[in-house]
Design a protein around this motif. Structure first.
Motif, PDB file in Angstrom:
ATOM      1  N   ALA A 123       0.839  -1.200   0.000  1.00 48.41           N
ATOM      2  CA  ALA A 123       0.000   0.000   0.000  1.00 48.41           C
ATOM      3  C   ALA A 123       0.874   1.250   0.000  1.00 48.41           C
ATOM      4  CB  ALA A 123      -0.921   0.001   1.224  1.00 48.41           C
ATOM      5  N   GLU A 124       0.281   2.318  -0.489  1.00 52.25           N
ATOM      6  CA  GLU A 124       0.967   3.614  -0.472  1.00 52.25           C
ATOM      7  C   GLU A 124       1.072   4.099   0.970  1.00 52.25           C
ATOM      8  OE1 GLU A 124      -0.784   7.606  -1.902  1.00 52.25           O
ATOM      9  OE2 GLU A 124       0.165   6.718  -3.688  1.00 52.25           O
ATOM     10  N   GLU A 125       2.265   4.602   1.332  1.00 47.45           N
ATOM     11  CA  GLU A 125       2.483   5.087   2.693  1.00 47.45           C
ATOM     12  C   GLU A 125       2.766   6.589   2.672  1.00 47.45           C
ATOM     13  OE1 GLU A 125       1.812   3.099   4.955  1.00 47.45           O
ATOM     14  OE2 GLU A 125       2.133   1.108   4.099  1.00 47.45           O
ATOM     15  N   HIS A 126       2.386   7.251   3.769  1.00 50.88           N
ATOM     16  CA  HIS A 126       2.577   8.704   3.869  1.00 50.88           C
ATOM     17  C   HIS A 126       3.357   9.056   5.138  1.00 50.88           C
ATOM     18  CE1 HIS A 126      -0.272   9.691   0.582  1.00 50.88           C
ATOM     19  NE2 HIS A 126      -0.881   8.564   0.976  1.00 50.88           N
ATOM     20  N   ASN A 127       4.101  10.156   5.023  1.00 54.77           N
ATOM     21  CA  ASN A 127       4.843  10.703   6.170  1.00 54.77           C
ATOM     22  C   ASN A 127       5.722   9.639   6.839  1.00 54.77           C
ATOM     23  OD1 ASN A 127       3.479  13.206   5.827  1.00 54.77           O
ATOM     24  ND2 ASN A 127       1.741  12.401   6.994  1.00 54.77           N
ATOM     25  N   VAL A 128       6.538   9.013   6.020  1.00 54.56           N
ATOM     26  CA  VAL A 128       7.487   8.019   6.533  1.00 54.56           C
ATOM     27  C   VAL A 128       8.711   8.779   7.086  1.00 54.56           C
ATOM     28  CG1 VAL A 128       8.912   6.019   5.985  1.00 54.56           C
ATOM     29  CG2 VAL A 128       6.696   6.357   4.839  1.00 54.56           C
ATOM     30  N   LYS A 129       9.017   8.569   8.340  1.00 53.06           N
ATOM     31  CA  LYS A 129      10.077   9.321   9.004  1.00 53.06           C
ATOM     32  C   LYS A 129      11.355   8.491   9.098  1.00 53.06           C
ATOM     33  CE  LYS A 129      10.993  12.076  13.161  1.00 53.06           C
ATOM     34  NZ  LYS A 129      10.495  12.450  14.507  1.00 53.06           N
ATOM     35  N   VAL A 130      12.480   9.142   8.768  1.00 54.83           N
ATOM     36  CA  VAL A 130      13.792   8.494   8.839  1.00 54.83           C
ATOM     37  C   VAL A 130      14.645   9.246   9.858  1.00 54.83           C
ATOM     38  CG1 VAL A 130      15.807   7.720   7.540  1.00 54.83           C
ATOM     39  CG2 VAL A 130      13.579   7.885   6.403  1.00 54.83           C
ATOM     40  N   ASP A 131      15.220   8.521  10.811  1.00 53.57           N
ATOM     41  CA  ASP A 131      16.026   9.116  11.875  1.00 53.57           C
ATOM     42  C   ASP A 131      17.490   8.699  11.719  1.00 53.57           C
ATOM     43  OD1 ASP A 131      13.622  10.046  13.068  1.00 53.57           O
ATOM     44  OD2 ASP A 131      13.356   8.089  14.018  1.00 53.57           O
ATOM     45  N   VAL A 132      18.391   9.642  11.995  1.00 48.92           N
ATOM     46  CA  VAL A 132      19.827   9.359  12.002  1.00 48.92           C
ATOM     47  C   VAL A 132      20.378   9.762  13.365  1.00 48.92           C
ATOM     48  CG1 VAL A 132      22.086   9.900  11.021  1.00 48.92           C
ATOM     49  CG2 VAL A 132      20.108   9.670   9.526  1.00 48.92           C
ATOM     50  N   THR A 133      21.122   8.852  13.991  1.00 50.63           N
ATOM     51  CA  THR A 133      21.763   9.139  15.273  1.00 50.63           C
ATOM     52  C   THR A 133      23.244   8.784  15.163  1.00 50.63           C
ATOM     53  OG1 THR A 133      19.737   8.632  16.501  1.00 50.63           O
ATOM     54  CG2 THR A 133      21.797   8.654  17.742  1.00 50.63           C
ATOM     55  N   VAL A 134      24.100   9.775  15.423  1.00 54.80           N
ATOM     56  CA  VAL A 134      25.551   9.554  15.419  1.00 54.80           C
ATOM     57  C   VAL A 134      26.042   9.679  16.850  1.00 54.80           C
ATOM     58  CG1 VAL A 134      27.784  10.299  14.541  1.00 54.80           C
ATOM     59  CG2 VAL A 134      25.755  10.477  13.083  1.00 54.80           C
ATOM     60  N   THR A 135      26.646   8.612  17.357  1.00 51.76           N
ATOM     61  CA  THR A 135      27.202   8.623  18.708  1.00 51.76           C
ATOM     62  C   THR A 135      28.724   8.675  18.606  1.00 51.76           C
ATOM     63  OG1 THR A 135      25.338   7.290  19.503  1.00 51.76           O
ATOM     64  CG2 THR A 135      27.276   7.441  20.928  1.00 51.76           C
ATOM     65  N   ALA A 136      29.319   9.761  19.126  1.00 52.77           N
ATOM     66  CA  ALA A 136      30.780   9.942  19.050  1.00 52.77           C
ATOM     67  C   ALA A 136      31.223  10.862  20.169  1.00 52.77           C
ATOM     68  CB  ALA A 136      31.186  10.516  17.696  1.00 52.77           C
ATOM     69  N   GLY A 137      32.352  10.557  20.744  1.00 55.06           N
ATOM     70  CA  GLY A 137      32.888  11.411  21.802  1.00 55.06           C
ATOM     71  C   GLY A 137      31.991  11.522  23.007  1.00 55.06           C
ATOM     72  N   GLY A 138      31.219  10.481  23.276  1.00 56.52           N
ATOM     73  CA  GLY A 138      30.332  10.511  24.426  1.00 56.52           C
ATOM     74  C   GLY A 138      29.077  11.333  24.223  1.00 56.52           C
ATOM     75  N   LYS A 139      28.817  11.792  23.001  1.00 57.05           N
ATOM     76  CA  LYS A 139      27.633  12.595  22.720  1.00 57.05           C
ATOM     77  C   LYS A 139      26.857  11.991  21.559  1.00 57.05           C
ATOM     78  CE  LYS A 139      29.721  16.980  24.211  1.00 57.05           C
ATOM     79  NZ  LYS A 139      30.046  18.363  23.812  1.00 57.05           N
ATOM     80  N   GLN A 140      25.580  12.388  21.472  1.00 58.96           N
ATOM     81  CA  GLN A 140      24.737  11.947  20.370  1.00 58.96           C
ATOM     82  C   GLN A 140      24.326  13.145  19.517  1.00 58.96           C
ATOM     83  OE1 GLN A 140      21.406   9.648  21.888  1.00 58.96           O
ATOM     84  NE2 GLN A 140      22.553   7.742  21.639  1.00 58.96           N
ATOM     85  N   PHE A 141      24.379  12.938  18.214  1.00 61.29           N
ATOM     86  CA  PHE A 141      24.003  13.979  17.266  1.00 61.29           C
ATOM     87  C   PHE A 141      22.871  13.391  16.410  1.00 61.29           C
ATOM     88  CE2 PHE A 141      28.400  14.202  18.434  1.00 61.29           C
ATOM     89  CZ  PHE A 141      28.595  15.526  18.762  1.00 61.29           C
ATOM     90  N   LYS A 142      21.681  14.023  16.501  1.00 68.12           N
ATOM     91  CA  LYS A 142      20.496  13.451  15.881  1.00 68.12           C
ATOM     92  C   LYS A 142      19.903  14.374  14.825  1.00 68.12           C
ATOM     93  CE  LYS A 142      19.109  10.844  20.016  1.00 68.12           C
ATOM     94  NZ  LYS A 142      17.999  10.550  20.952  1.00 68.12           N
ATOM     95  N   ALA A 143      19.263  13.760  13.864  1.00 72.68           N
ATOM     96  CA  ALA A 143      18.515  14.512  12.852  1.00 72.68           C
ATOM     97  C   ALA A 143      17.471  13.578  12.250  1.00 72.68           C
ATOM     98  CB  ALA A 143      19.440  15.058  11.774  1.00 72.68           C
ATOM     99  N   SER A 144      16.399  14.166  11.742  1.00 77.17           N
ATOM    100  CA  SER A 144      15.313  13.371  11.150  1.00 77.17           C
ATOM    101  C   SER A 144      14.817  14.054   9.884  1.00 77.17           C
ATOM    102  CB  SER A 144      14.148  13.205  12.134  1.00 77.17           C
ATOM    103  OG  SER A 144      14.566  12.570  13.322  1.00 77.17           O
ATOM    104  N   HIS A 145      14.180  13.265   9.050  1.00 79.19           N
ATOM    105  CA  HIS A 145      13.574  13.831   7.839  1.00 79.19           C
ATOM    106  C   HIS A 145      12.384  12.960   7.463  1.00 79.19           C
ATOM    107  CE1 HIS A 145      13.186  16.071   4.159  1.00 79.19           C
ATOM    108  NE2 HIS A 145      14.258  16.772   4.435  1.00 79.19           N
ATOM    109  N   GLY A 146      11.320  13.600   6.988  1.00 77.82           N
ATOM    110  CA  GLY A 146      10.126  12.875   6.608  1.00 77.82           C
ATOM    111  C   GLY A 146      10.006  12.707   5.102  1.00 77.82           C
ATOM    112  N   ILE A 147       9.502  11.563   4.689  1.00 78.14           N
ATOM    113  CA  ILE A 147       9.206  11.306   3.274  1.00 78.14           C
ATOM    114  C   ILE A 147       7.691  11.433   3.110  1.00 78.14           C
ATOM    115  CG2 ILE A 147       9.363   9.653   1.382  1.00 78.14           C
ATOM    116  CD1 ILE A 147      11.687   8.331   2.863  1.00 78.14           C
TER     117      ILE A 147
END
Length: 380
Positions: free
Chosen positions: A304-328
């Protein structure tokens, strides 16, 4: 001569006019003062011209060395002061960006979501307060102490905040109408104004953060990240029908029916520039600096066709997390969609763990192929 003298010749008596000899003491007193030649002290030789010149040259050399040391100390202090100013600016920008996300835009979208079921007056007052908060942040940004090296980043920061303030102003003016009788037309305009938020996000991620990192790197400051900032939660707010459904709290389509059939998404590939990432335990060396853009390829693995599919990216480095997301906005069965997700401030040269996750869609039960985990080192 007397008659009774024996006729012998006697020594003549000295004449009263003859010069008389002066005592030695008198002669010494009367003698004029004459300078006596100075004798050099025993064992001491007079300084010749060569010795004087040598000593002068040594003294001059010592003075030059002292001058160089003083210059080096002053230069070190100036460099230290410059580095601290750059660090302070980076920290101040991060604080403002964080407050903009957490205290202005995030509460804005919370207020807009389901606003149709809330008191219109309450929603309007809340958005007006957020507008004032946005003005305060913009003023704080203008008053920052900006090192000369950060002039470019500062210009773009002010522009990004001004864009967010402009979007807030326009949305605040449309909310009363959107919650009134002519809601559909006003919501369509609100969806259009959401593009201003998107523009501010692009400006921050592609200009503000990279320029700050560039100047930090030029000053030899390593491992110091710049906070990311995202005002628009996802691209669904750009679609009038989606925005209307979210604001009204009602679905923009026909009444919802039970989800049937096969639904799902799959993460097919992740790359950064020309670097295609290999899953762990492979160590990926990713070039391009500390603000990578992850290109994720997502496949609609359902029927089926899907809407507002969200993709998350998490980078863990140096004891910290760097996050970002984008929707399709939309995916079609059996087809793939590429989405770019920029992440700012990743430390260079540090071992990093990258996790990319495609959030499940309604009716999706198996999320095993939605996730990718990669080990990486980010380099210039």
């Amino acid at each position: 001569m007397s008659f009774f003298d024996d006729g012998e010749e006697t020594d003549p008596r000295p004449s009263s006019t003859a010069p008389r000899s002066r005592p030695a003491a008198d002669r010494a007193a009367a003698a004029p003062d004459r300078p006596r030649p100075r004798r050099p002290a025993q064992g001491t030789l007079p300084l010749d011209q060569h010795t004087v010149m040598v000593r002068r040259r040594v003294a001059a050399g010592v003075a030059v060395v002292l001058l160089i040391v003083i210059i080096l100390i002053i230069n070190g202090c100036l460099n230290s002061e410059k580095e601290q100013a750059l660090k302070n600016y980076n920290r101040s920008v991060g604080q403002i960006a964080h407050e903009s996300d957490e205290s202005v835009t995030s509460p804005l979208f919370s207020a807009l979501t389901g606003a149709g079921a809330k008191s219109a007056l309450t929603v309007e007052e809340q958005i007006n307060q957020l507008h004032l908060q946005g003005q305060t942040l913009a003023t704080r940004a203008k008053d920052l102490s900006v090192p000369a090296e950060m002039a470019g980043a500062q210009r773009n920061l002010l522009l990004a905040l001004d864009l967010r303030l402009e979007a807030l102003t326009k949305i605040a003016a449309l909310v009363p109408t959107a919650l009134g009788g002519q809601g559909k037309q006003a919501v369509t305009q609100i969806a259009g104004d959401m593009e201003i938020f998107l523009a501010s996000d692009v400006l921050y991620s592609q200009r503000v953060a990279p320029l700050i990192q560039q100047e930090l790197s030029s000053a030899g400051i390593r491992g110091l990240s710049t906070a990311s900032s995202r005002s628009l939660p996802n691209l669904g707010w750009l679609e009038p029908s989606t925005a209307e459904a979210r604001i009204s709290g009602k679905s923009s389509t026909a009444p919802s029916a039970p989800v049937t059939g096969n639904h799902g998404s799959a993460l097919k590939q992740v790359s950064v520039g020309t670097n295609k990432l290999e899953a762990e335990p492979t160590l990926n060396h990713i070039t391009g600096g500390s603000n990578p853009t992850f290109a994720a390829t997502v496949e609609n693995s359902g029927e089926a066709e899907e809407h507002n599919v969200k993709v998350d990216v998490t980078v863990t480095a140096g004891g910290k997390q760097f996050k970002a997301s984008h929707g399709i906005e939309k995916t079609e069965p059996g087809k793939t969609v590429n989405v770019d997700i920029p992440v700012a401030g990743v430390p260079l040269g540090a071992a990093a763990k990258v996790e990319v996750f495609v959030e499940g869609v309604p009716g999706e039960n198996d999320l095993e192929n939605n996730k990718g985990v990669f080990l990486a080192i980010f380099e210039k």
